[in-house]
Design an enzyme around this catalytic site. Structure first.
Site, PDB file in Angstrom:
ATOM      1  N   PRO A  42       8.829   8.419   8.694  1.00  0.00           N
ATOM      2  CA  PRO A  42       8.978   9.287   7.300  1.00  0.00           C
ATOM      3  C   PRO A  42       8.239  10.373   7.016  1.00  0.00           C
ATOM      4  O   PRO A  42       7.104  10.823   6.998  1.00  0.00           O
ATOM      5  CB  PRO A  42       9.133   8.701   6.647  1.00  0.00           C
ATOM      6  CG  PRO A  42       8.551   7.145   6.923  1.00  0.00           C
ATOM      7  CD  PRO A  42       8.333   7.475   8.682  1.00  0.00           C
ATOM      8  N   ASN A  43       9.078  11.193   6.217  1.00  0.00           N
ATOM      9  CA  ASN A  43       8.002  12.595   5.872  1.00  0.00           C
ATOM     10  C   ASN A  43       7.442  13.274   6.095  1.00  0.00           C
ATOM     11  O   ASN A  43       6.429  14.422   5.801  1.00  0.00           O
ATOM     12  CB  ASN A  43       7.435  11.939   4.735  1.00  0.00           C
ATOM     13  CG  ASN A  43       8.605  11.267   3.898  1.00  0.00           C
ATOM     14  OD1 ASN A  43       9.067  11.608   2.932  1.00  0.00           O
ATOM     15  ND2 ASN A  43       8.333  10.167   3.243  1.00  0.00           N
ATOM     16  N   ARG A  93       4.060  19.397   2.256  1.00  0.00           N
ATOM     17  CA  ARG A  93       3.883  17.878   1.152  1.00  0.00           C
ATOM     18  C   ARG A  93       2.747  17.517   1.559  1.00  0.00           C
ATOM     19  O   ARG A  93       1.888  17.601   2.593  1.00  0.00           O
ATOM     20  CB  ARG A  93       4.312  16.932   2.715  1.00  0.00           C
ATOM     21  CG  ARG A  93       4.204  15.741   2.529  1.00  0.00           C
ATOM     22  CD  ARG A  93       4.244  14.600   3.288  1.00  0.00           C
ATOM     23  NE  ARG A  93       4.039  12.891   3.123  1.00  0.00           N
ATOM     24  CZ  ARG A  93       3.459  12.161   3.809  1.00  0.00           C
ATOM     25  NH1 ARG A  93       3.242  12.767   5.181  1.00  0.00           N
ATOM     26  NH2 ARG A  93       3.326  11.100   3.358  1.00  0.00           N
ATOM     27  N   TYR A 102      -2.200  16.230   3.879  1.00  0.00           N
ATOM     28  CA  TYR A 102      -1.618  16.617   5.547  1.00  0.00           C
ATOM     29  C   TYR A 102      -2.093  17.780   6.166  1.00  0.00           C
ATOM     30  O   TYR A 102      -1.872  18.210   7.328  1.00  0.00           O
ATOM     31  CB  TYR A 102      -0.401  16.118   5.582  1.00  0.00           C
ATOM     32  CG  TYR A 102      -0.468  14.672   5.042  1.00  0.00           C
ATOM     33  CD1 TYR A 102      -1.270  13.788   5.492  1.00  0.00           C
ATOM     34  CD2 TYR A 102       0.006  14.406   3.751  1.00  0.00           C
ATOM     35  CE1 TYR A 102      -0.550  12.650   5.647  1.00  0.00           C
ATOM     36  CE2 TYR A 102       0.476  12.969   2.891  1.00  0.00           C
ATOM     37  CZ  TYR A 102      -0.540  11.705   4.066  1.00  0.00           C
ATOM     38  OH  TYR A 102      -0.192  10.677   3.393  1.00  0.00           O
ATOM     39  N   ASN A 161       3.197   7.886  15.094  1.00  0.00           N
ATOM     40  CA  ASN A 161       2.624   8.006  13.292  1.00  0.00           C
ATOM     41  C   ASN A 161       4.251   7.421  13.137  1.00  0.00           C
ATOM     42  O   ASN A 161       4.713   7.937  12.040  1.00  0.00           O
ATOM     43  CB  ASN A 161       2.585   9.422  13.314  1.00  0.00           C
ATOM     44  CG  ASN A 161       1.342   9.406  11.806  1.00  0.00           C
ATOM     45  OD1 ASN A 161       1.823   8.617  10.892  1.00  0.00           O
ATOM     46  ND2 ASN A 161       1.079  10.831  11.206  1.00  0.00           N
ATOM     47  N   ALA A 165       4.009   6.523   6.377  1.00  0.00           N
ATOM     48  CA  ALA A 165       3.963   4.744   5.809  1.00  0.00           C
ATOM     49  C   ALA A 165       4.845   3.611   6.390  1.00  0.00           C
ATOM     50  O   ALA A 165       4.765   2.677   5.473  1.00  0.00           O
ATOM     51  CB  ALA A 165       5.918   5.516   4.236  1.00  0.00           C
ATOM     52  N   GLU A 211      -1.294   4.717  18.150  1.00  0.00           N
ATOM     53  CA  GLU A 211      -1.395   5.029  16.829  1.00  0.00           C
ATOM     54  C   GLU A 211      -2.100   5.764  16.274  1.00  0.00           C
ATOM     55  O   GLU A 211      -3.375   5.851  16.474  1.00  0.00           O
ATOM     56  CB  GLU A 211      -1.368   3.406  15.485  1.00  0.00           C
ATOM     57  CG  GLU A 211      -1.025   3.431  14.580  1.00  0.00           C
ATOM     58  CD  GLU A 211      -1.648   2.621  13.540  1.00  0.00           C
ATOM     59  OE1 GLU A 211      -2.471   1.510  14.230  1.00  0.00           O
ATOM     60  OE2 GLU A 211      -1.526   2.472  13.067  1.00  0.00           O
ATOM     61  N   HIS A 239      -2.544   8.498  13.148  1.00  0.00           N
ATOM     62  CA  HIS A 239      -2.638   9.376  11.584  1.00  0.00           C
ATOM     63  C   HIS A 239      -3.662  10.277  11.175  1.00  0.00           C
ATOM     64  O   HIS A 239      -4.449  10.846  11.609  1.00  0.00           O
ATOM     65  CB  HIS A 239      -2.881   8.194  10.451  1.00  0.00           C
ATOM     66  CG  HIS A 239      -2.206   6.891  11.324  1.00  0.00           C
ATOM     67  ND1 HIS A 239      -1.155   6.890  10.266  1.00  0.00           N
ATOM     68  CD2 HIS A 239      -3.035   5.733  11.270  1.00  0.00           C
ATOM     69  CE1 HIS A 239      -0.712   5.753  10.087  1.00  0.00           C
ATOM     70  NE2 HIS A 239      -1.657   4.840  11.301  1.00  0.00           N
ATOM     71  N   ARG A 297      -8.923   5.987   2.528  1.00  0.00           N
ATOM     72  CA  ARG A 297      -7.460   5.958   0.766  1.00  0.00           C
ATOM     73  C   ARG A 297      -7.288   4.851   0.708  1.00  0.00           C
ATOM     74  O   ARG A 297      -7.944   3.861   0.126  1.00  0.00           O
ATOM     75  CB  ARG A 297      -6.427   6.855   1.861  1.00  0.00           C
ATOM     76  CG  ARG A 297      -6.607   8.145   2.377  1.00  0.00           C
ATOM     77  CD  ARG A 297      -5.840   8.758   3.290  1.00  0.00           C
ATOM     78  NE  ARG A 297      -4.711   9.316   1.815  1.00  0.00           N
ATOM     79  CZ  ARG A 297      -3.259   9.759   1.966  1.00  0.00           C
ATOM     80  NH1 ARG A 297      -2.341   9.338   3.585  1.00  0.00           N
ATOM     81  NH2 ARG A 297      -1.937   9.460   0.852  1.00  0.00           N
TER      82      ARG A 297
HETATM   83  C1  DQA Z   1       0.348   9.128   8.319  1.00  0.00           C
HETATM   84  C2  DQA Z   1      -1.044   8.451   6.222  1.00  0.00           C
HETATM   85  C3  DQA Z   1       0.194   7.202   6.102  1.00  0.00           C
HETATM   86  O1  DQA Z   1      -0.519   5.858   5.268  1.00  0.00           O
HETATM   87  C4  DQA Z   1       1.242   7.935   5.155  1.00  0.00           C
HETATM   88  O2  DQA Z   1       2.460   7.005   4.318  1.00  0.00           O
HETATM   89  C5  DQA Z   1       1.664   8.834   5.835  1.00  0.00           C
HETATM   90  C6  DQA Z   1       0.745   9.215   7.081  1.00  0.00           C
HETATM   91  C7  DQA Z   1      -0.888   9.768   7.622  1.00  0.00           C
HETATM   92  O3  DQA Z   1      -0.576  10.262   9.214  1.00  0.00           O
HETATM   93  O4  DQA Z   1      -2.155  10.154   7.948  1.00  0.00           O
HETATM   94  O5  DQA Z   1       3.162   9.384   5.776  1.00  0.00           O
HETATM   95  O6  DQA Z   1       0.387   8.047   8.661  1.00  0.00           O
END
Ligand code: DQA
Length: 143
Positions: A9-10, A17, A22, A73, A76, A97, A99, A106
């Site tokens: 998501p997002n 964003r 990011y 990835n 959230a 995984e 990020h 964080r």
């Molecule tokens: C994320 C880190 C997550 O905590 C966050 O909710 C994201 C992006 C990252 O790529 O840094 O949406 O996965």
């Protein structure tokens, strides 16, 4: 070698964003970057992005028998989704995984990942390069 790259998501809003966290590059630019990595590493890449937990579970299930590995990835859902963890365990495909940001430095709630329990490695905090490193890791693992 076929690798499915899943973004949660997002991540479709990359660039817009929280660019200070990011980065300023868009999701389309991420896909362009990954296509270049795929060519350089001789990997066949498929992309999936969704804002919905169940759709991500479906994509993982559908990868069974089709993909050789998964880069994910979960965004959230990293910090909440036992359903995505279980889907990865169910198909038992090698998974990494990733990020963009460094989740370990964080907020406290981001420091725990359910997804890492089903992954060979977690690569975090390197922006787009987190994905490139994950592809290299998976390729080495599959060889
Ligand atoms: C994320 C880190 C997550 O905590 C966050 O909710 C994201 C992006 C990252 O790529 O840094 O949406 O996965």
């Amino acid at each position: 070698m076929r690798i499915l790259i899943i973004n949660g998501p997002n991540l479709n809003l990359l660039g817009l964003r929280e660019p200070e966290i990011y980065g300023k590059q868009s999701y389309t630019e991420l896909l362009d970057f990954l296509n270049q990595c795929g060519k350089a590493l001789d990997l066949e890449l498929e992309f999936f992005q969704s804002n919905h937990e169940g759709a991500i579970v479906d994509a993982i299930q559908e990868a069974y028998g089709k993909a050789d590995g998964i880069v994910i990835n979960p965004a959230a859902y990293t910090h909440s989704s036992i359903a995505i963890l279980d889907a990865l365990k169910a198909v038992a495909l090698p998974a990494v995984e990733v990020h963009l940001s460094d989740i370990q430095t964080r907020e406290r709630f981001r420091q725990h990942s359910y997804i890492s329990l089903a992954c060979l490695a977690t690569i975090s905090g390197k922006g787009f390069d987190s994905y490139r490193e994950a592809l290299i890791f998976l390729k080495d693992h599959l060889n």
